[in-house]
Structures are given as structure tokens and as C-alpha cells.
Design a protein around this motif. Structure first.
Motif, short mmCIF file in Angstrom:
data_model
loop_
_atom_site.label_atom_id
_atom_site.label_comp_id
_atom_site.label_asym_id
_atom_site.label_seq_id
_atom_site.Cartn_x
_atom_site.Cartn_y
_atom_site.Cartn_z
N ALA A 89 64.61 -3.02 17.31
CA ALA A 89 65.82 -3.83 17.50
C ALA A 89 67.06 -3.00 17.15
O ALA A 89 68.09 -3.09 17.80
CB ALA A 89 65.76 -5.09 16.65
N ARG A 90 66.93 -2.18 16.12
CA ARG A 90 68.05 -1.30 15.70
C ARG A 90 68.51 -0.40 16.84
O ARG A 90 69.70 -0.13 17.01
CB ARG A 90 67.57 -0.42 14.54
N ILE A 91 67.56 0.06 17.64
CA ILE A 91 67.92 0.97 18.74
C ILE A 91 68.73 0.21 19.80
O ILE A 91 69.60 0.76 20.45
CB ILE A 91 66.64 1.64 19.30
N GLY A 92 68.48 -1.10 19.92
CA GLY A 92 69.26 -1.93 20.85
C GLY A 92 70.66 -2.17 20.32
O GLY A 92 71.66 -1.98 21.01
N SER A 93 70.75 -2.58 19.07
CA SER A 93 72.04 -2.81 18.42
C SER A 93 71.80 -2.70 16.91
O SER A 93 70.86 -3.33 16.39
CB SER A 93 72.55 -4.21 18.78
N GLY A 94 72.63 -1.93 16.25
CA GLY A 94 72.38 -1.66 14.83
C GLY A 94 72.20 -2.92 14.00
O GLY A 94 71.24 -3.05 13.24
N SER A 95 73.12 -3.87 14.18
CA SER A 95 73.05 -5.08 13.36
C SER A 95 71.82 -5.94 13.69
O SER A 95 71.41 -6.77 12.87
CB SER A 95 74.32 -5.90 13.50
N ALA A 96 71.20 -5.72 14.85
CA ALA A 96 69.98 -6.47 15.20
C ALA A 96 68.83 -6.13 14.25
O ALA A 96 67.94 -6.97 14.03
CB ALA A 96 69.58 -6.17 16.64
#
Ligand code: DP6
Length: 350
Positions: A162-169
Motif C-alpha cells: 500500500a505504501r508503494i501506492g501512496s505513502g500514507s496508505a
């Protein structure tokens, strides 16, 4: 602790099955802000967040064998409507995680997503959206893997992807408090995925409220991704890094000991620092609106006059998150009614 290598796995069952999977993930609000990153989604500093209870993304996917070609193949729908505009971002995400999820090419994904909060309301939907989508991928991987891994591994891998999609995810997987980013004094933290604190959160923070005042609805003027980039050559970069490392330790101590007055100090400092960094970057920009400032002043005045421990925080936008203990809910809700005519979403941490 897991390393990047632990998340690269290639042994899967071949199957002609179709999977019908659903996953849900919450949004989160940062107390210590992630602002600035290095290549491959490595944060410049650790961040700490509350996970929200009601602001969620639900994603359903029908996943069938990919016969047409052996490339990434998917369709994205939002509330049942095909949204080709969203597909390039998801395609990029799938390509970026292919190394860790090579099975993506073996399936055709029909993805349908919806949010419990209004679209473009300014609530960080990318965090819950990427977290929910990643949960789907992990549900699939669990069914087709031939290796045996425990739940801790799967949770960390979900946050990692999820981090690779969006850090805060990365912080929308664990709850009610999530820490993302390596801190040398916190051995269990990682730049690769978020973790839960290794202690019990003080009961004052149980059901802590977050009333989100939608000062401005709609698309952000400057994306977070562009904002992170401006930290690369920011004149205050090193001072900010040090502050965030220090505030991470302070906020965790507060979450343990329940000192709500100290909580207010750190949370408001972090919110104002985030916006001060935007206002002092090259080029500079202002995301706060006049009403954002009016609300901030009114919150401080109300706190001074009543002693009620409410405080504000801000995301990369004009909206104000008002945080307060459950015991003060009745009076704060009354105060909020007099504060603004703007729409308010009442959430709490969970
Ligand atoms: C201000 O996670 O949206 O909300 O990694 O580029 O997708 P990308 O950025 P994003 O940045 C969030 C920034 C913030 C602070 C925070 O949530 O910590």
C-alpha cells in the motif's frame, strides 16, 4: 522485522478459478506528518497517525484468469461506473509492485470501489483507496500461495505494498495508531511498512473524536506528491526532519501517558509546520483559506475560555480536523454548530 526481500515471493498455485473478493480500509489522520520522501516511497521522516472509524473505502474485485495477454489487465469502476481516468495511476501502482506480486499478470481484475465519505470531500481518499485495493491483492495472494506465512507477515506485506501506492496508505492497515518510518530509537519501526506502537494506548484516546470541517470541497490545488517533491531542496529540510523525529518520540510518549495538553501542543505544531513548509518552498503555495484560519482562532479561543481540550490538525488542504476526547463530545458538538455553516463529517478513531 522484515526486509524488502521477504516480500518477493514467486511460488503460486496455477488455478483457473474466479475469485470474488471484498476488502475495506479506513482513512487516517496524521498527528506527526509525513512530508518529503526519497525514491521508492521512503519517507524523509517517521509519521504517526490515528486510523479513522467511519471514513472508509470498500473495494470489490472479480478476479478471473487473464487469457487475453500476459500483461497487467484490469478495469476500474467507482460506484459501478467505469472510470478510465483513474486507471493510469492504478496501472503504475501494479507495475511498481509487480516484483512483489508477480501473479498480477495471471489475472484480469474488475475492480469496483466506493467511499463512505463524499467524493472529493478533501478526506484523504488515496490512503484508504490504496489500502483497500492492496488488501484485495493480499486476499488473493493468500489463496494462491504455496508458502505458509503468519498474519503478522500478511499485515506487514499489505502495508508494504500500500505504501508503494501512496505513502500514507501504509498507515491505513493497522489501528488505532500507526507509525510509518524508521526511528533509530524505536527498533520495531520501518521505512518499508507501518507498525502499531509496542505499548497500550492511554484510554483517554479511546474513541477520540475527529470532526472534519469541509472548508473546501473538490480537487486539491497542489497534489501531495508535488508537495513532497518540494521538500527535496527545501531550506528548512534538515530542521524539519529533526523536528519530526523528535515529535514522533514525544507523541508516542503522550499516547502512552494520556497527557492531552501536551498532545495539543505537538498536533497543532505539526499541522502548522506542514503548512509553513508549503508557504516557504520554491515555488511557495497556500492551501489554507481565510475560513481555515478563522476556525483555528475560534478553536483556540474556545479552548482558552472553557478549558476543553480540543485541538485542530490539517491535511494538505484547507479542511480542519477537530480532535477531542469522547468525554467532551456533547459540548464540542454544540460549539461546532456555532462555528461554521460548512459541512462537517463526524468521525472517531478506532
Ligand atoms: C499531508 O500519502 O498523499 O497527508 O505518498 O505521494 O501518495 P504520496 O503522498 P500522501 O501524503 C500525505 C501527506 C499528508 C501528511 C500525512 O498523511 O502524513
Amino acid at each position: 522485522m522484515f526486509t524488502e526481500k521477504d516480500f518477493i515471493r514467486n511460488k503460486y498455485k496455477k488455478t483457473e478459478k474466479t475469485f470474488d473478493l471484498t476488502a475495506q480500509a479506513p482513512s487516517n489522520i496524521a498527528l506527526v506528518k509525513y512530508w518529503g520522501k526519497y525514491p521508492k516511497q521512503i519517507p524523509m521522516n517517521p509519521s504517526v497517525s490515528f486510523t479513522l472509524n467511519k471514513s472508509k473505502t470498500t473495494t470489490k474485485a472479480i478476479i478471473s484468469p487473464n487469457h487475453s495477454n500476459k500483461d497487467i489487465n484490469f478495469k476500474f469502476y467507482f460506484k459501478g461506473k467505469h472510470k478510465p481516468d483513474f486507471e493510469p495511476k492504478i496501472k503504475q501502482f501494479f507495475q511498481n509492485i509487480l516484483k512483489y506480486a508477480p501473479f498480477l499478470k495471471d489475472y484480469f481484475f474488475e475492480i469496483d470501489s466506493k467511499n463512505s465519505f463524499p467524493h472529493s470531500s478533501g478526506i484523504a481518499s488515496s490512503a484508504s483507496a490504496f489500502a483497500a485495493l492492496t488488501k484485495i491483492l493480499i486476499l488473493l495472494e493468500k489463496q494462491i500461495t504455496i508458502e505458509n506465512k503468519n498474519e503478522d507477515f500478511w499485515t506487514k506485506k499489505t502495508s508494504f505494498l500500500a505504501r508503494i501506492g501512496s505513502g500514507s496508505a501504509s498507515r491505513s492497515i493497522e489501528y488505532p495508531v500507526s507509525i510509518w518510518g524508521k526511528h533509530p530509537n524505536l527498533k520495531y519501526t520501518s521505512d518499508l511498512y507501518a507498525v502499531k506502537p509496542d505499548f497500550e494506548i492511554h484510554p483517554i484516546f479511546n474513541n477520540y473524536n475527529d470532526s472534519i470541517i469541509l472548508v473546501e470541497e473538490g480537487q486539491k490545488q497542489v497534489s501531495s506528491t508535488a508537495g513532497h517533491k518540494l521538500m527535496e531542496n527545501h531550506p528548512y529540510k534538515n530542521i524539519r526532519k529533526q523536528q519530526a523525529f523528535d515529535n514522533t518520540i514525544k507523541i508516542l510518549e503522550i499516547l502512552k501517558n494520556g497527557n492531552v495538553v501536551d498532545f495539543i501542543d505537538i498536533v497543532e505544531q505539526e499541522a502548522l509546520t506542514l503548512h509553513a513548509l508549503m508557504m516557504t518552498s520554491t515555488p511557495n503555495y497556500i492551501l489554507m483559506q481565510a475560513e481555515t484560519l478563522q476556525i483555528i482562532h475560534s478553536i483556540r479561543k474556545y479552548r482558552e475560555q472553557t478549558g476543553v481540550n480540543l485541538c485542530f490538525t490539517l491535511d494538505a488542504g484547507a479542511n480542519v480536523h477537530v480532535l477531542y476526547p469522547e468525554i467532551n463530545k456533547i459540548e464540542v458538538l454544540k460549539f461546532l454548530e456555532t462555528l461554521t455553516t460548512k459541512k462537517i463529517i463526524h468521525d472517531n478513531i478506532s
